[in-house]
Design an enzyme around this catalytic site. Structure first.
Site, PDB file in Angstrom:
ATOM      1  N   LYS A  17      -1.255  -9.435   2.940  1.00 26.63           N
ATOM      2  CA  LYS A  17      -0.506  -8.952   4.114  1.00 26.63           C
ATOM      3  C   LYS A  17      -1.387  -7.956   4.849  1.00 26.63           C
ATOM      4  CE  LYS A  17       3.174  -5.991   3.944  1.00 26.63           C
ATOM      5  NZ  LYS A  17       2.669  -4.823   4.723  1.00 26.63           N
ATOM      6  N   ASP A  60      -1.087  -6.222  -0.172  1.00 29.45           N
ATOM      7  CA  ASP A  60      -1.469  -5.558   1.079  1.00 29.45           C
ATOM      8  C   ASP A  60      -2.965  -5.347   1.163  1.00 29.45           C
ATOM      9  OD1 ASP A  60       0.561  -5.046   2.893  1.00 29.45           O
ATOM     10  OD2 ASP A  60       1.200  -3.189   1.910  1.00 29.45           O
ATOM     11  N   GLU A  62       9.212  -4.150  10.749  1.00 26.86           N
ATOM     12  CA  GLU A  62       9.623  -2.847  10.219  1.00 26.86           C
ATOM     13  C   GLU A  62      10.145  -1.938  11.316  1.00 26.86           C
ATOM     14  OE1 GLU A  62       6.960  -0.960   7.443  1.00 26.86           O
ATOM     15  OE2 GLU A  62       8.125   0.906   7.445  1.00 26.86           O
ATOM     16  N   GLU A 118      -1.493  -5.459   8.691  1.00 25.08           N
ATOM     17  CA  GLU A 118      -0.675  -4.888   9.766  1.00 25.08           C
ATOM     18  C   GLU A 118      -1.305  -5.164  11.129  1.00 25.08           C
ATOM     19  OE1 GLU A 118       0.046  -0.736   8.991  1.00 25.08           O
ATOM     20  OE2 GLU A 118       0.901  -1.149   7.007  1.00 25.08           O
ATOM     21  N   ASP A 123       0.835  -1.208   0.000  1.00 26.23           N
ATOM     22  CA  ASP A 123       0.000   0.000   0.000  1.00 26.23           C
ATOM     23  C   ASP A 123       0.873   1.262   0.000  1.00 26.23           C
ATOM     24  OD1 ASP A 123       0.889  -0.159   2.598  1.00 26.23           O
ATOM     25  OD2 ASP A 123      -1.071   0.113   3.532  1.00 26.23           O
ATOM     26  N   SER A 124       2.193   1.082   0.064  1.00 24.98           N
ATOM     27  CA  SER A 124       3.120   2.192  -0.175  1.00 24.98           C
ATOM     28  C   SER A 124       2.881   2.799  -1.557  1.00 24.98           C
ATOM     29  CB  SER A 124       4.575   1.721  -0.041  1.00 24.98           C
ATOM     30  OG  SER A 124       4.784   0.542  -0.782  1.00 24.98           O
TER      31      SER A 124
HETATM   32  O1  KIV Z   1       3.484  -1.157   1.689  1.00 29.68           O
HETATM   33  C1  KIV Z   1       4.671  -1.512   1.747  1.00 29.68           C
HETATM   34  O2  KIV Z   1       5.488  -1.161   0.894  1.00 29.68           O
HETATM   35  C2  KIV Z   1       5.084  -2.349   2.865  1.00 29.68           C
HETATM   36  C3  KIV Z   1       6.549  -2.627   2.986  1.00 29.68           C
HETATM   37  C4  KIV Z   1       7.219  -1.440   3.540  1.00 29.68           C
HETATM   38  C5  KIV Z   1       6.807  -3.840   3.791  1.00 29.68           C
HETATM   39  O3  KIV Z   1       4.296  -2.751   3.648  1.00 29.68           O
END
Ligand code: KIV
Length: 275
Positions: free
Chosen positions: A118, A88, A186, A120, A49-50
């Site tokens: 993934k 994500d 992280e 969090e 989600d970055s």
């Molecule tokens: O969204 C992302 O890029 C991440 C990484 C930093 C692990 O969760």
């Protein structure tokens, strides 16, 4: 696992089985060409989600939507043959209840063909992780600095220092016990990351953690020097593509203004009909 030994994309169980072996290699990707570039070199690729920050100019990951994740997930899937794709779950798509998480995770998996999601969170997300895993959805967990919680964490600080050390250990243990196949650590102190890696049964994937983790991940735009708004201490720039790109664009602009581009080799000859 190594880039040369792989035949087909690993699955969650293969990633889990890599615990303690050759470090797992991973990067984020958001587009087909980037995915193609890293496919042969990565064990898994994360549609992170970055994407909201590095491609869409958002101030944090909080504004990322399911629609954005699905669109970028589909693009990445088109570029992968031998690396696993993990996607994500965006902020707000899984925290309310295990049922909400299942509905959105199932949609992400069905529409993008990802091999896992993934999400969090540690202890607070353990029930949700167990719920998803029991229903056929492999889950990678993410503890330590969890960017979707910056408003409660008070910024992008190192996590797990001092009194918070025991909580970080508990978070990692909880997601492992709940059935996650791997966990991203992280921005946690290196000694703590090593301790977590030794203690839990699943691979730890470090980002700002320790070379002793079972694998590493970086945001691809960070390591290629494409995202330059800021650079976290844990980012190593292996290239400086934003600089190279700007220099190329400046050269193009100069040549257009000087009428030296297009040159003859970039133009087409006339075919004038005979009179
Ligand atoms: O969204 C992302 O890029 C991440 C990484 C930093 C692990 O969760």
């Amino acid at each position: 696992m190594s880039a040369t030994a792989k035949k087909s994309a690993p699955m969650a169980d293969d990633i889990r089985a890599a615990k303690g072996g050759t470090p797992l290699v991973s990067l984020t990707a958001y587009t087909t060409p980037m995915a193609q570039m890293m496919d042969a070199h990565c064990d898994f690729v994360l549609v992170g989600d970055s994407v909201g920050m590095v491609l869409h100019g958002l101030p944090s990951t909080l504004g990322v939507t399911m629609e954005m994740m699905i669109m970028h997930g589909q693009a990445v899937a088109r570029g992968l043959k031998s690396a696993m794709m993990v996607i994500d779950m965006p902020f707000g798509s899984y925290e309310e209840s295990p049922q909400q998480a299942f509905a959105n995770a199932a949609q992400l998996m069905a529409e993008t063909n990802a091999g896992a999601v993934k999400l969090e969170g540690g202890v607070a997300m353990a029930e949700t992780i167990a719920f998803l895993v029991a229903r056929g959805i492999p889950v990678m967990a993410h503890v330590g600095l969890t960017p979707q919680s910056i408003n409660t964490l008070g910024g992008y600080k190192v996590q797990g220092r001092g009194d918070a050390r025991a909580m970080l250990m508990a978070d990692a243990q909880a997601v492992s016990d709940a059935g996650a196949f791997a966990v991203v650590l992280e921005k946690v102190p290196a000694g703590l990351a090593d301790e977590v890696t030794a203690q839990i049964e699943i691979p730890t994937i470090g980002i700002g953690a320790s070379a002793g983790c079972d694998g590493q991940i970086l945001v691809v735009d960070d390591m290629l020097g494409l995202f330059t708004a800021f650079k976290a201490k844990f980012v190593k720039r292996y290239a400086h593509l934003a600089n190279d790109g700007e220099a190329a664009i400046a050269a193009y602009a100069e040549e257009v203004r000087a009428r030296t581009f297009p040159a003859q080799e970039h133009t087409f000859a006339d075919e004038v009909p005979a009179k």
